[in-house]
Design an enzyme around this catalytic site. Structure first.
Site, PDB file in Angstrom:
ATOM      1  N   GLU A   1       0.854  -1.180   0.000  1.00 15.45           N
ATOM      2  CA  GLU A   1       0.000   0.000   0.000  1.00 15.45           C
ATOM      3  C   GLU A   1       0.899   1.242   0.000  1.00 15.45           C
ATOM      4  OE1 GLU A   1      -4.147   1.398   2.045  1.00 15.45           O
ATOM      5  OE2 GLU A   1      -2.628   0.591   3.365  1.00 15.45           O
TER       6      GLU A   1
ATOM      7  N   GLY B   1       2.638   1.007  11.093  1.00  8.49           N
ATOM      8  CA  GLY B   1       2.336   0.237  12.284  1.00  8.49           C
ATOM      9  C   GLY B   1       1.919  -1.172  11.938  1.00  8.49           C
ATOM     10  N   ALA B   2       1.156  -1.313  10.849  1.00 11.20           N
ATOM     11  CA  ALA B   2       0.700  -2.624  10.410  1.00 11.20           C
ATOM     12  C   ALA B   2       0.075  -2.474   9.035  1.00 11.20           C
ATOM     13  CB  ALA B   2      -0.315  -3.216  11.392  1.00 11.20           C
ATOM     14  N   MET B   3      -0.171  -3.598   8.393  1.00 12.78           N
ATOM     15  CA  MET B   3      -0.771  -3.586   7.054  1.00 12.78           C
ATOM     16  C   MET B   3      -1.714  -4.761   6.912  1.00 12.78           C
ATOM     17  SD  MET B   3      -1.154  -2.207   4.163  1.00 12.78           S
ATOM     18  CE  MET B   3      -2.266  -2.895   2.927  1.00 12.78           C
ATOM     19  N   GLU B   4      -2.908  -4.471   6.356  1.00 13.03           N
ATOM     20  CA  GLU B   4      -4.020  -5.415   6.323  1.00 13.03           C
ATOM     21  C   GLU B   4      -3.987  -6.381   5.147  1.00 13.03           C
ATOM     22  OE1 GLU B   4      -5.697  -1.599   4.312  1.00 13.03           O
ATOM     23  OE2 GLU B   4      -4.301  -2.097   5.925  1.00 13.03           O
ATOM     24  N   ASN B   5      -2.842  -6.894   4.758  1.00  9.31           N
ATOM     25  CA  ASN B   5      -2.819  -7.897   3.702  1.00  9.31           C
ATOM     26  C   ASN B   5      -3.813  -9.007   4.041  1.00  9.31           C
ATOM     27  OD1 ASN B   5      -0.377  -6.559   2.718  1.00  9.31           O
ATOM     28  ND2 ASN B   5       0.632  -7.589   4.431  1.00  9.31           N
TER      29      ASN B   5
ATOM     30  N   HIS C   1      -7.687  -3.133  14.495  1.00  6.26           N
ATOM     31  CA  HIS C   1      -7.818  -2.265  13.317  1.00  6.26           C
ATOM     32  C   HIS C   1      -7.587  -3.066  12.039  1.00  6.26           C
ATOM     33  CE1 HIS C   1      -7.089   1.708  11.206  1.00  6.26           C
ATOM     34  NE2 HIS C   1      -6.505   0.864  10.368  1.00  6.26           N
ATOM     35  N   GLU C   2      -6.499  -3.821  12.018  1.00 11.11           N
ATOM     36  CA  GLU C   2      -6.198  -4.587  10.797  1.00 11.11           C
ATOM     37  C   GLU C   2      -7.225  -5.701  10.577  1.00 11.11           C
ATOM     38  OE1 GLU C   2      -3.479  -1.819  10.687  1.00 11.11           O
ATOM     39  OE2 GLU C   2      -3.997  -3.133   9.028  1.00 11.11           O
TER      40      GLU C   2
ATOM     41  N   GLU D   1      -9.820   3.620   6.428  1.00 10.07           N
ATOM     42  CA  GLU D   1      -9.054   3.735   7.666  1.00 10.07           C
ATOM     43  C   GLU D   1      -9.902   4.206   8.840  1.00 10.07           C
ATOM     44  OE1 GLU D   1      -6.366   2.395   7.892  1.00 10.07           O
ATOM     45  OE2 GLU D   1      -5.684   2.234   5.820  1.00 10.07           O
TER      46      GLU D   1
END
Length: 888
Positions: free
Chosen positions: A174, A303-307, A337-338, A360
């Site tokens: 992203e 912080g993180a990624m929603e793959n 969140h993810e 988001e």
């Protein structure tokens, strides 16, 4: 995704929890300039690789329907590049036309389209595109290439663990970086099935969006459901893994082998279980992917990624040393969140990045709701009010403020839009929307939205249509007012009292900032708080709609004036609030006695806003913090207040009072640390913050004593991370240097240790150390995590004089940095290296002169405008603080 690691929440992008060049062989040297950057005029000579425009994406989506990608990767070909072979199958609605496909930083060996060989030389390496001429109705494209590993945290990132020399890879795609790993039409509305085959070293784990079959060193991942390129993923290396299952969903938690002893997988899985149960209930939609892996990866920018089914996290969430409960709460919020993105973002995806905010904001709102209702962090909305909304208010007052539903013409625009408006203001407004349409109606509408659009792409109106159907409300005016217009309103109480102290008139006044004159409709509560033996408690509450510049509150006429009037009690709306003079006087001596955490947090937030807006002198704000911090029980609020107090001293205090204020804060924190419960979160927080402001010989000596063991506090463990905190302060103050840094790095010969050492070396208070750090930073050759660490040490608030020569140096190089470095690295440099510590009119004028002369691209212009605004705000606050001194 949780915010980037320098900004605010740790998600797919930004909440600023910490005030957080292309690399090596990934990019060419900087235009024959050796290792230095110069020349202002290169901006127009460079084309940003992969900067897809919305118009280009719209045209390509109109032409194409992408069916599938079959990708074969060979990860055994060397340290610099990997083999990437892609077969893409797609239809074209206008046979005979041409388009392009995306591929970045590749050595293209073969290209064939429908069996016809195309010349690899047509690959436009600068723009990262392969032209595709003369398309047919049904097409098959095959591209064979060698693609560069990244060291910038974008694309397929490669990391070597200094502990054991093991190699770890992970992808980060992203906004539009999937084409840094494989050839694709890299935009969210061209969804396709994605099938991956990987050849890798025998001892590696390979993780992607589906569950693989393994045959020796070959891993075959079956095709995914239709998904956007930016949520496809690959994580590879000798990762340590803990497996589990919940509700039929296989779970995995991964980290590097050298961090395995610190991985608290049970706690992570417990939050994960609670999240799945909550989202299954409120969404009434099965988890859409077959398994759920969570991977903590090194040198992550966000912080993180929603793959999809393969979520990556900032590795700092594996805690090597003791942290406070606030850190565990932040990690839990990020996990949730993810997870929310699996439905909102992955199952149903925005058509283009104009609706990034919705993706988001929804995930942020849902994660806080889940925290508050399904975990032991029942005060999550207090954290939200204190941390997330402060981020939103700050962003919304910058000259770069924008509507929640922003205009996003290209990829560079969206990449600077992972901000407090996208996450926190959007989530605040969604919280208002839930109240406006009713919670049951809101979630029924969300369920309809998922059912109608599963595996597809949507725009904002698709969600609003569903909510209008279930609630019966017309949301046109609401959308216009809250989503399409920028700016934050301010609400103030206005009243008159009689000789008995009763209100004879009470109104709520609403203001709008210059340039954004919208006066919105707000649902608010006004709370009246009285001193009691237990502390300040609410004795009366009125809820009403505030519309226009003045709203009368007849229900309060005849009511006795309380000790504290709190507009926006219960935090129902998104607006800054002001305190009347009588209430402010109450808070000076009583803010720490407010019994409930949410109103206490709202009062603290109001005071901070008043300080930033030069309505409350910095010295008065700092004294307020010192008077009330002892009564704050919520550790996340304690940490926020102390961070804000330090910011106030560094930026907003009259320089003539700054040393006095710093000594006051340090003395207070020293006493608080001594008095805190041994081993408590408060003790650790007070020690960390005391260390950050220790400047006197006595205090610096105490810091040194904690490090070498000559000083102790009962219950305080001086562990690895705290040792670095202590050492860094000693270095900043000139009480330690290279020998001590080298010795500490030998004790902690890890990736984290290397970052800490880099930060400390850049924080040595000599002109030579600053010059060396600047030289390394501006080569563009540092790995992303070391780069950020070094930047943090270089820009040290105690070193203003040492940094003065770098005002001009910054403007000498920023144009080339922006034109030639990758986005994350360039944005980090643009923000952190900006001379924000030089709070002078000259800094403002120098910024204006640069912008006028160089006409930088819009995204860079925005970042410069934000830096300039910070300096202008600090000048106003310092003037207010000087005036307070003059008044005595």
């Amino acid at each position: 995704m949780t915010g980037n690691s320098q900004a605010m929440p740790h998600h797919s992008r930004p909440l600023p929890l910490n005030p957080g060049g292309r690399v090596g062989n990934n990019v060419p040297r900087l235009v024959d300039m050796g290792d230095k950057l110069s020349s202002q005029n290169l901006i127009e000579e460079f084309t940003v690789a992969g900067n897809l425009t919305r118009d280009e994406a719209r045209d390509r989506a109109r032409l194409l329907t992408v069916e599938s990608y079959t990708v074969a990767l060979d990860l055994t070909t060397g340290d610099e590049r990997f083999g990437s072979t892609t077969v893409a199958r797609f239809d074209c609605d206008e046979p005979g036309t041409a388009t392009f496909v995306d591929l970045h930083d590749a050595l293209v060996r073969e290209v064939s389209l429908n069996g016809r060989t195309l010349d690899p030389a047509t690959y436009d390496a600068e723009r990262g595109r392969i032209p595709l001429p003369d398309l047919t109705a049904t097409n098959e494209l095959r591209v064979v290439a060698d693609v560069a590993y990244s060291r910038t945290g974008e694309g397929l990132h490669r990391f070597v663990d200094p502990v054991d020399q093991k190699v770890y890879l992970y992808s980060q795609f992203e906004t539009a970086d999937a084409h840094r790993m494989y050839t694709c039409f890299d935009q969210p509305d061209l969804k396709a099935a994605f099938e991956l085959n990987v050849v890798a070293p025998d001892d590696w784990q390979i993780v992607s969006n589906t569950t693989p079959e393994r045959n020796g060193n070959c891993w075959a991942f079956p095709a995914t459901p239709p998904m956007s390129t930016y949520i496809t993923a690959l994580v590879a290396g000798p990762y340590h893994v803990v497996k589990d299952e919940h509700d039929g969903i296989p779970l995995g938690v991964y980290c590097r082998a050298s961090l395995a002893e610190y991985l608290d997988a049970d706690q992570i899985i417990e939050v994960t279980r609670r999240g799945f149960d909550f989202f299954r209930r409120v969404f009434d939609q099965p988890y859409p992917f077959g398994k759920y892996d969570q991977l903590f990866v090194p040198e992550f920018n966000a912080g993180a990624m929603e793959n999809a089914g393969c979520v990556t996290f900032l590795e700092d969430y594996v805690f090597r040393s003791r942290v406070t409960d606030a850190a565990y709460e932040r990690r839990a919020e990020t996990i949730l969140h993810e997870m929310a993105h699996m439905w909102f973002g992955d199952l149903v995806t925005m058509r283009w990045w104009d609706d990034l905010w919705l993706n988001e904001s929804f995930a942020t709102y849902m994660s806080v709701l889940c925290l508050a209702e399904s975990t032991h962090w029942t005060g999550a909305w207090t954290t939200f009010a204190n941390l997330f909304k402060a981020w939103a208010y700050r962003q919304d007052q910058l000259p770069s403020t924008h509507p929640i539903s922003a205009d996003i013409p290209d990829i560079r625009a969206v990449e600077v839009n992972f901000d407090g408006i996208t996450y926190a203001k959007g989530a605040s407004v969604l919280k208002q929307l839930v109240a406006y349409v009713g919670r049951d109606n809101f979630f029924e509408g969300v369920r309809h939205y998922f059912q109608r659009h599963a595996w597809g792409n949507t725009v904002l109106s698709d969600l609003l249509d569903a909510l209008e159907e279930t609630s019966g409300r017309d949301l046109t005016a609401w959308s216009k007012e809250w989503l399409e217009l920028a700016g934050v309103n301010t609400l103030r109480p206005s009243y008159e009292i009689d000789t008995d102290g009763d209100f004879t008139r009470f109104a709520v006044l609403q203001e709008a900032p210059p340039g954004h004159p919208t006066l919105r409709s707000h649902r608010v509560a006004v709370g009246l708080y009285e001193r009691t033996d237990e502390g300040l408690r609410r004795r009366h509450r009125v809820e009403l709609d505030v519309v226009g510049a003045r709203t009368e509150v007849p229900d309060l006429v005849g009511v006795r004036r309380p000790d504290l009037v709190l507009v926006n009690d219960d935090d129902l709306t998104y607006a800054k609030i002001r305190l009347d003079e009588h209430s402010m006087a109450t808070l000076v001596t009583g803010i720490g006695t407010i019994v409930d955490s949410l109103p206490r947090a709202l009062c603290w937030a109001a005071a901070w806003d008043m300080c930033r807006d030069a309505e409350l002198a910095t010295r008065e704000y700092v004294r307020l913090v010192l008077s009330g911090i002892g009564g704050v029980s919520d550790i996340s609020v304690v940490q926020t207040l102390l961070r804000q107090a330090r910011t106030a001293l560094h930026q907003y205090a009259d320089p003539a009072w700054r040393d006095t204020g710093t000594q006051l804060l340090a003395d207070a924190l020293y006493d608080l640390a001594q008095a805190a419960e041994p081993g408590s979160d408060r003790q650790l927080t007070f020690v960390q913050n005391f260390t950050g402001v220790a400047t006197s010989a006595e205090h610096v000596a105490f810091v040194g004593g904690l490090l070498d063991g000559e000083q102790t506090l009962p219950g305080l463990t001086v562990d690895t991370e705290l040792r670095w905190v202590l050492l860094r302060r000693l270095v900043i103050q000139g009480a330690a240097g290279e020998p001590e840094i080298a010795a500490e790095l030998e004790r902690d010969a890890t990736a984290a240790g290397e970052r800490h050492a880099a930060s400390c070396r850049a924080a040595i208070p000599t002109a030579e150390a600053k010059a060396s750090a600047w030289e390394q930073i501006t080569t563009g050759q540092l790995p992303n995590a070391v780069f950020r660490a070094m930047m943090g040490g270089f820009v040290e608030s105690d070193h203003r004089t040492l940094l003065e020569p770098y005002i001009e140096k910054y403007f000498d190089v920023i144009g080339t940095v922006w034109a030639t470095w990758s986005h994350d690295m360039a944005q980090t440099f643009a923000e952190i290296a900006y001379p924000f510590l030089q709070v002078t009119q000259d800094t403002i004028e120098r910024t204006d002169a640069y912008v006028d002369a160089q006409e930088p691209p819009p995204a860079l212009r925005r970042l410069l405008a934000e830096g300039r605004d910070g300096v202008a705000r600090a000048l106003r606050a310092r003037a207010k603080d000087r005036a307070a001194a003059a008044q005595g």
